[in-house]
Write an enzyme that holds these catalytic residues in place. Structure first.
Site, PDB file in Angstrom:
ATOM      1  N   ASP A  66       0.810  -1.216   0.000  1.00  0.00           N
ATOM      2  CA  ASP A  66       0.000   0.000   0.000  1.00  0.00           C
ATOM      3  C   ASP A  66       0.841   1.263   0.000  1.00  0.00           C
ATOM      4  O   ASP A  66       2.060   1.219   0.186  1.00  0.00           O
ATOM      5  CB  ASP A  66      -0.957  -0.018   1.208  1.00  0.00           C
ATOM      6  CG  ASP A  66      -0.306  -0.527   2.484  1.00  0.00           C
ATOM      7  OD1 ASP A  66       0.933  -0.483   2.576  1.00  0.00           O
ATOM      8  OD2 ASP A  66      -1.027  -0.971   3.380  1.00  0.00           O
ATOM      9  N   ASN A 134      -7.465  -2.730  14.381  1.00  0.00           N
ATOM     10  CA  ASN A 134      -8.865  -2.997  14.023  1.00  0.00           C
ATOM     11  C   ASN A 134      -8.988  -4.212  13.100  1.00  0.00           C
ATOM     12  O   ASN A 134     -10.041  -4.476  12.551  1.00  0.00           O
ATOM     13  CB  ASN A 134      -9.492  -1.764  13.356  1.00  0.00           C
ATOM     14  CG  ASN A 134      -8.787  -1.379  12.059  1.00  0.00           C
ATOM     15  OD1 ASN A 134      -7.888  -2.085  11.603  1.00  0.00           O
ATOM     16  ND2 ASN A 134      -9.196  -0.274  11.465  1.00  0.00           N
ATOM     17  N   HIS A 136      -7.250  -4.733  10.256  1.00  0.00           N
ATOM     18  CA  HIS A 136      -6.995  -4.534   8.823  1.00  0.00           C
ATOM     19  C   HIS A 136      -5.711  -5.236   8.389  1.00  0.00           C
ATOM     20  O   HIS A 136      -4.799  -5.456   9.188  1.00  0.00           O
ATOM     21  CB  HIS A 136      -6.985  -3.040   8.433  1.00  0.00           C
ATOM     22  CG  HIS A 136      -5.796  -2.245   8.881  1.00  0.00           C
ATOM     23  ND1 HIS A 136      -5.879  -0.923   9.262  1.00  0.00           N
ATOM     24  CD2 HIS A 136      -4.481  -2.552   8.986  1.00  0.00           C
ATOM     25  CE1 HIS A 136      -4.687  -0.466   9.566  1.00  0.00           C
ATOM     26  NE2 HIS A 136      -3.820  -1.434   9.418  1.00  0.00           N
ATOM     27  N   GLU A 141      -9.707  -1.993   5.292  1.00  0.00           N
ATOM     28  CA  GLU A 141     -10.279  -1.623   6.575  1.00  0.00           C
ATOM     29  C   GLU A 141     -11.593  -2.382   6.814  1.00  0.00           C
ATOM     30  O   GLU A 141     -12.288  -2.746   5.848  1.00  0.00           O
ATOM     31  CB  GLU A 141     -10.578  -0.122   6.592  1.00  0.00           C
ATOM     32  CG  GLU A 141      -9.336   0.762   6.456  1.00  0.00           C
ATOM     33  CD  GLU A 141      -8.597   0.942   7.773  1.00  0.00           C
ATOM     34  OE1 GLU A 141      -8.433  -0.053   8.528  1.00  0.00           O
ATOM     35  OE2 GLU A 141      -8.159   2.066   8.038  1.00  0.00           O
TER      36      GLU A 141
END
Ligand code: F6R
Length: 256
Positions: A66, A134, A136, A141
């Site tokens: 990314d 979280n 990801h 996400e």
């Protein structure tokens, strides 16, 4: 699914570095999927040490997961720059063999397509992943649905807050990123997810819970035939004994 738990992050990192060395000494054109963030920094340090002892990366292709949208490659917090600082500039890999999405591309959709073409051309042998608090992976996400291929994503508030540690203040953290999609990650022949520290324990537990949910993107890794979770004690602290046993089957050998 394999699970390796180590007393310290250091030991865990040496294990992963040895896996990478094993791949790149066996394959004539190995392709490594790479991550940024705090988790792989020591891995890259170990690989640089291996390089100083003679390990060559001249035949390796790397594909990063990314990049932030809007940060030029020269920006101190861009992932391209991160990779140069921590790995590329310290080993003998030709830069033409290193791929990171271009966060400054004028046409972001074209850039996503270009990246998918790179992924089609160079199937990933070993994908290194971190995990967000979280759940990801890459910047996929938690959401009601997940994208399969490379796409632009709005980062969640939790991720922006978590990544603010690398920026002068939270308002400077980009709010969008280009990321490889879940399908592209799952297409890697082998995957190693590294997680260290107690703030990852909840995400690790949910990723290995036995259920697959778009609310925990890392849970999709349970469907891959060759995944290893490499954890320190703190990241593994919320796993139940049953979960540990189930996840620890030495089911499949690595493909290389
Ligand atoms: C970064 C990436 C992210 C990180 C994750 C954990 O390329 O893909 O998914 O792996 O946010 O970040 P750290 O390691 O900083 O806790």
């Amino acid at each position: 699914m394999k699970l390796r738990r180590f007393a310290t992050q250091e030991l865990a990192t040496v294990y992963v570095a040895a896996m990478v060395e094993s791949l790149i000494t066996r394959e004539s054109h190995p392709v490594l999927g790479l991550a940024t963030g705090a988790t792989p920094v020591r891995l890259y340090d170990r690989l640089v040490e291996f390089h100083q002892q003679g390990l060559s990366f001249a035949h390796v292709t790397t594909i990063n997961l990314d990049e932030y949208v809007g940060l030029p490659a020269t920006h101190p917090q861009s992932y391209r720059r991160f990779m140069h600082e921590h790995l590329f500039d310290r080993i003998d890999i030709p830069l033409a063999q290193t791929y990171v999405p271009d966060g400054m591309a004028i046409n972001i959709d074209d850039e996503c397509e270009r990246y998918d073409a790179v992924l089609d051309t160079y199937p990933i042998d070993l994908q290194i992943l971190g995990i967000g608090r979280n759940g990801h992976i890459g910047f996929n996400e938690p959401d009601i649905s997940l994208k399969t291929r490379t796409h632009v994503i709005d980062l969640t508030e939790d991720t922006i807050k978590a990544n603010a540690r690398f920026f002068p203040d939270v308002n400077r953290v980009p709010t969008r990123a280009i990321t490889m999609g879940i399908q592209s990650i799952l297409q890697a022949k082998a995957i190693i997810l590294m997680a260290f520290g107690s703030d990852k324990a909840d995400a690790v537990r949910r990723a290995l819970s036995g259920e697959v949910s778009t609310e925990v993107p890392a849970s999709f890794l349970q469907m891959h035939p060759n995944v290893t979770f490499v954890l320190d004690e703190e990241a593994a602290q919320q796993l139940q004994t049953g979960q540990l046993l189930q996840a620890s089957e030495w089911s499949r050998p690595h493909p290389w």
